[in-house]
Design a protein around this motif. Structure first.
Motif, PDB file in Angstrom:
ATOM      1  N   UNK A 135       0.716  -9.252  -7.447  1.00 15.43           N
ATOM      2  CA  UNK A 135       0.706  -9.155  -5.980  1.00 15.43           C
ATOM      3  C   UNK A 135       1.695 -10.104  -5.313  1.00 15.43           C
ATOM      4  N   UNK A 136       1.948 -11.257  -5.939  1.00 18.33           N
ATOM      5  CA  UNK A 136       2.845 -12.255  -5.352  1.00 18.33           C
ATOM      6  C   UNK A 136       4.239 -12.228  -5.979  1.00 18.33           C
ATOM      7  N   UNK A 137       4.597 -11.144  -6.665  1.00 25.25           N
ATOM      8  CA  UNK A 137       5.916 -11.032  -7.276  1.00 25.25           C
ATOM      9  C   UNK A 137       6.975 -10.900  -6.186  1.00 25.25           C
ATOM     10  N   UNK A 138       7.926 -11.816  -6.196  1.00 24.94           N
ATOM     11  CA  UNK A 138       8.927 -11.878  -5.129  1.00 24.94           C
ATOM     12  C   UNK A 138       9.757 -10.601  -5.029  1.00 24.94           C
ATOM     13  N   UNK A 139      10.225 -10.077  -6.149  1.00 25.44           N
ATOM     14  CA  UNK A 139      11.063  -8.875  -6.131  1.00 25.44           C
ATOM     15  C   UNK A 139      10.285  -7.669  -5.610  1.00 25.44           C
ATOM     16  N   UNK A 140       9.035  -7.539  -6.022  1.00 29.70           N
ATOM     17  CA  UNK A 140       8.203  -6.425  -5.551  1.00 29.70           C
ATOM     18  C   UNK A 140       7.960  -6.536  -4.045  1.00 29.70           C
ATOM     19  N   UNK A 141       7.678  -7.740  -3.562  1.00 29.36           N
ATOM     20  CA  UNK A 141       7.484  -7.955  -2.130  1.00 29.36           C
ATOM     21  C   UNK A 141       8.756  -7.606  -1.355  1.00 29.36           C
ATOM     22  N   UNK A 142       9.900  -8.023  -1.890  1.00 33.04           N
ATOM     23  CA  UNK A 142      11.180  -7.738  -1.248  1.00 33.04           C
ATOM     24  C   UNK A 142      11.410  -6.230  -1.144  1.00 33.04           C
ATOM     25  N   UNK A 143      11.171  -5.503  -2.215  1.00 31.08           N
ATOM     26  CA  UNK A 143      11.379  -4.049  -2.196  1.00 31.08           C
ATOM     27  C   UNK A 143      10.426  -3.365  -1.228  1.00 31.08           C
ATOM     28  N   UNK A 144       9.189  -3.800  -1.190  1.00 28.98           N
ATOM     29  CA  UNK A 144       8.216  -3.235  -0.241  1.00 28.98           C
ATOM     30  C   UNK A 144       8.661  -3.511   1.197  1.00 28.98           C
TER      31      UNK A 144
END
Length: 156
Positions: free
Chosen positions: A33-42
């Protein structure tokens, strides 16, 4: 197929904004949930769809979580553009100024200059905006590079 490749496929898919958000969210959900790359893409998916209010906190979380340098610069530019659209002009200017002042060799320097110029124009400082934009353009000119650079610096 790698996670990065699936993200790239989601971005290049011929789908609606809502479908793209769903695709990116599904791939992002494979990471913590706190993965930076995943947050950025979202955040980017929402930003691209015009959902700036949803994108802003995701960009901030991505930056706090620690992005690689390439994504970090993209996130700063995209967050600054998003918050400019949300009326947070001073913060937008501060973010972009800090990136811009890292110098000519900084990653995405011309993109930073473009968005910094837009923010400056939004603030009413059209002359400084033109100077920044012309200085970014000058190195790409086959002729008149020195002249354009000099004139751009003289504007301010």
């Amino acid at each position: 197929m790698t996670w990065e490749e699936r993200i790239a496929d989601a971005w290049s898919a011929d789908v609606t904004d809502e479908e793209r958000i769903a695709l990116i969210d599904a791939v992002a959900a494979e990471r913590p949930e706190d993965d930076a790359a995943a947050l950025f893409e979202r955040a980017g998916a929402r930003d691209s769809a015009g959902l700036e209010e949803e994108a802003e906190p995701l960009y901030r979380r991505a930056l706090e979580a620690g992005l690689d340098e390439d994504r970090r610069v993209q996130a700063v530019i995209q967050l600054a553009s998003t918050i400019r659209n949300l009326g947070k002009l001073e913060e937008s200017l501060a973010l972009l100024r800090a990136e811009y002042e890292k110098g000519r060799d900084a990653p995405l320097r011309d993109a930073t200059a473009a968005f910094y110029a837009l923010a400056l124009a939004s603030s009413g400082d059209a002359v400084r905006a033109a100077s920044i934009a012309l200085q970014a353009l000058a190195p790409h000119l086959p002729r008149y590079m020195r002249s354009v650079t000099g004139y751009a610096q003289e504007l301010v």
